[in-house]
Motif scaffolding. Structure first.
Motif, PDB file in Angstrom:
ATOM      1  N   ASN A 102      42.676  38.894  37.468  1.00  0.00           N
ATOM      2  CA  ASN A 102      42.671  39.053  36.009  1.00  0.00           C
ATOM      3  C   ASN A 102      42.580  37.704  35.291  1.00  0.00           C
ATOM      4  OD1 ASN A 102      42.945  40.584  33.599  1.00  0.00           O
ATOM      5  ND2 ASN A 102      45.096  39.957  33.497  1.00  0.00           N
ATOM      6  N   THR A 120      51.103  33.915  37.200  1.00  0.00           N
ATOM      7  CA  THR A 120      50.576  35.228  36.817  1.00  0.00           C
ATOM      8  C   THR A 120      51.121  36.282  37.789  1.00  0.00           C
ATOM      9  OG1 THR A 120      48.537  35.092  38.110  1.00  0.00           O
ATOM     10  CG2 THR A 120      48.488  34.102  35.913  1.00  0.00           C
ATOM     11  N   TYR A 171      39.246  40.145  46.531  1.00  0.00           N
ATOM     12  CA  TYR A 171      38.767  38.765  46.635  1.00  0.00           C
ATOM     13  C   TYR A 171      37.276  38.728  46.985  1.00  0.00           C
ATOM     14  CZ  TYR A 171      38.210  33.922  47.912  1.00  0.00           C
ATOM     15  OH  TYR A 171      37.749  32.633  47.975  1.00  0.00           O
ATOM     16  N   THR A 173      45.690  35.507  39.680  1.00  0.00           N
ATOM     17  CA  THR A 173      45.210  36.868  39.962  1.00  0.00           C
ATOM     18  C   THR A 173      43.731  36.986  39.584  1.00  0.00           C
ATOM     19  OG1 THR A 173      45.885  37.484  37.755  1.00  0.00           O
ATOM     20  CG2 THR A 173      47.462  37.940  39.518  1.00  0.00           C
ATOM     21  N   MET A 202      45.151  37.629  46.058  1.00  0.00           N
ATOM     22  CA  MET A 202      44.870  39.051  45.763  1.00  0.00           C
ATOM     23  C   MET A 202      44.523  39.785  47.048  1.00  0.00           C
ATOM     24  SD  MET A 202      41.233  38.339  43.871  1.00  0.00           S
ATOM     25  CE  MET A 202      41.808  36.794  43.191  1.00  0.00           C
ATOM     26  N   GLY A 204      51.147  38.111  40.506  1.00  0.00           N
ATOM     27  CA  GLY A 204      50.881  38.417  41.922  1.00  0.00           C
ATOM     28  C   GLY A 204      52.203  38.310  42.665  1.00  0.00           C
TER      29      GLY A 204
END
Ligand code: PMT
Length: 396
Positions: A89, A11, A125, A87, A120, A13
């Motif tokens: 998300n 993803t 976080y 992430t 993150m 990041g």
């Protein structure tokens, strides 16, 4: 890991670039790696990079081929899914069952274990919503590795850095080896190098880090064994392992022998000193005007030899042989002299083998005259090979 199908979800990041290393490591160990990338991840690393590293096409679209259902095909075949970086998300989508792209849809369809490696900003976080989502995933059985603390891409530092590729790799190994074939067995393991005092501030020691013994203890415990670890070094262990700290060869001897009667299997991975100073000084030895210093040494007890003498018929006794030359010859001599069932020989002069490293290269010799060579593997993988071999010996 040979032949296992591992699905790596990438993803968006910045730690994406580190996942290239993870994919490469998994493939080198024989895994069949399939990468699925989100749209955001493709802004950071191209699918082409992952295609070259995995040796398989990279999946990015849910609807690219009307004849196939990619999320179901990929989910059905996977032995394990790793999402790295994960992430905030994707964590939120997984926690709420949202399926709006290929990766989020296929994780919903997966029945295999799922690992996430969150990455993150530190404030993101620690945000209670992210923490709540992580908790939901934990309850649903999703396994989490990291994040670690350190410098973050946003210029701040704190908790939020993705776990290192090697840590994720080891975690993948652990999750894949989740069989409980050692349940009901008591295993006694030694780790680390003994320290033989010269005076109150000095000792004779060796280069053992304890990693091999700890890898064995953790692997055996994960497979359901009741493990006692007698060690000179303290490292992280699986919960439930009985850790006994010692310093000298004599202390290790006493602890190991007192625990041995009750053990089904004993593995001596410790580097035990063969000699110790005959007279330990009560005060620090002064330099004075001395040109040199002679320390008289005497033999320490040979723990493995004592175990071999008193071995029960149904007990499996495993030694290690740390050699710098004539590996087979020296290992076989120790196997016989110490009345062992198996000996794990490592040439400690080889790159990536022996002391201190996370990997090892070993050959196992057994009392029936068989031998098996293993290539460079992580100490955790080697541990599982040793335990597999020992189990085979038990079943005759
Ligand atoms: O701890 P690491 O940094 O991960 O490194 C791993 C290791 C190199 C220490 C490990 O792989 C290893 O080889 N351990 C055995 C080291 C050793 O002492 O080997 P040896 O060939 O000298 O001894 C043969 C066997 O007899 C060993 O099982 C040893 O534990 C045992 N021994 C030795 C001397 C003694 N007095 N008593 C013993 O029981």
């Amino acid at each position: 890991m040979q032949g296992k199908q591992i699905l790596v979800g990438v993803t968006g990041g910045i730690a994406c670039y580190k996942v290239c290393d993870l994919v490469s490591k998994l493939r080198q160990k024989g895994a069949d790696v399939h990468v699925v990338m989100t749209a955001a991840a493709q802004e950071l690393v191209t699918p082409h990079t992952f295609k070259s590293l995995s040796g398989n096409p990279v999946s990015t679209e849910l609807f690219y081929d009307p004849k196939s259902v990619p999320h179901i095909n990929l989910a059905d075949k996977a032995d394990l899914v790793v999402i790295a970086p994960a992430t905030a998300n994707i964590i939120a989508k997984m926690a709420h069952g949202i399926a709006d792209d290929l990766l989020s849809t296929l994780v919903l369809a997966c029945k295999c274990p799922i690992i996430i490696a969150p990455a993150m900003n530190v404030n993101m976080y620690s945000n209670p919503i992210v923490q709540e989502n992580l908790e939901k995933l934990k309850i649903a059985g999703v396994k989490t590795i990291g994040p670690n603390s350190g410098n973050l891409a946003c210029g701040t530092s704190g908790k939020g850095r993705m776990a290192e590729p090697l840590e994720i790799f080891h975690f993948v190994e652990e999750v894949l080896h989740n069989k409980k074939d050692l349940e009901g067995r008591k295993i006694l393991i030694s780790a680390g190098g003994t320290r033989e005092p010269i005076d109150p501030v000095r000792y004779i020691g060796n280069r053992s880090s304890g990693k091999m013994g700890y890898a064995l203890a953790n692997a055996a415990s994960k497979r359901g064994a009741q493990v006692t670890l007698v060690t000179t070094i303290i490292r992280d262990v699986e919960p439930g392992i009985n850790v006994i700290e010692v310093e000298t060869a004599q202390e290790m001897h006493d602890e190991i022998l007192s625990q041995s009667c009750d053990s089904d299997m004993i593995i001596m991975a410790a580097a035990v000193a063969d000699f110790k100073p005959k007279n330990v000084k009560n005060e620090k030895i002064k330099k004075l005007e001395k040109e040199g210093l002679i320390i008289e040494l005497e033999r320490t007890p040979d723990i493995l030899k004592s175990l071999g003498k008193n071995k029960r018929k149904d007990q499996i006794l495993i030694g290690f042989a740390a050699e710098t030359q004539n590996l087979a010859e020296n290992a076989l001599e120790k196997l016989k002299k110490k009345n062992l069932d198996m000996i794990v020989a490592n040439d400690v002069t080889c790159e990536g083998a022996g002391f201190g490293s996370d990997t090892n290269i070993v050959t196992i010799y057994d009392k029936r005259g068989n031998q098996k060579e293993f290539p460079l593997l992580s100490k955790f993988e080697i541990s599982n090979k040793i335990l597999d071999y020992a189990l085979q010996m038990c079943s005759g």
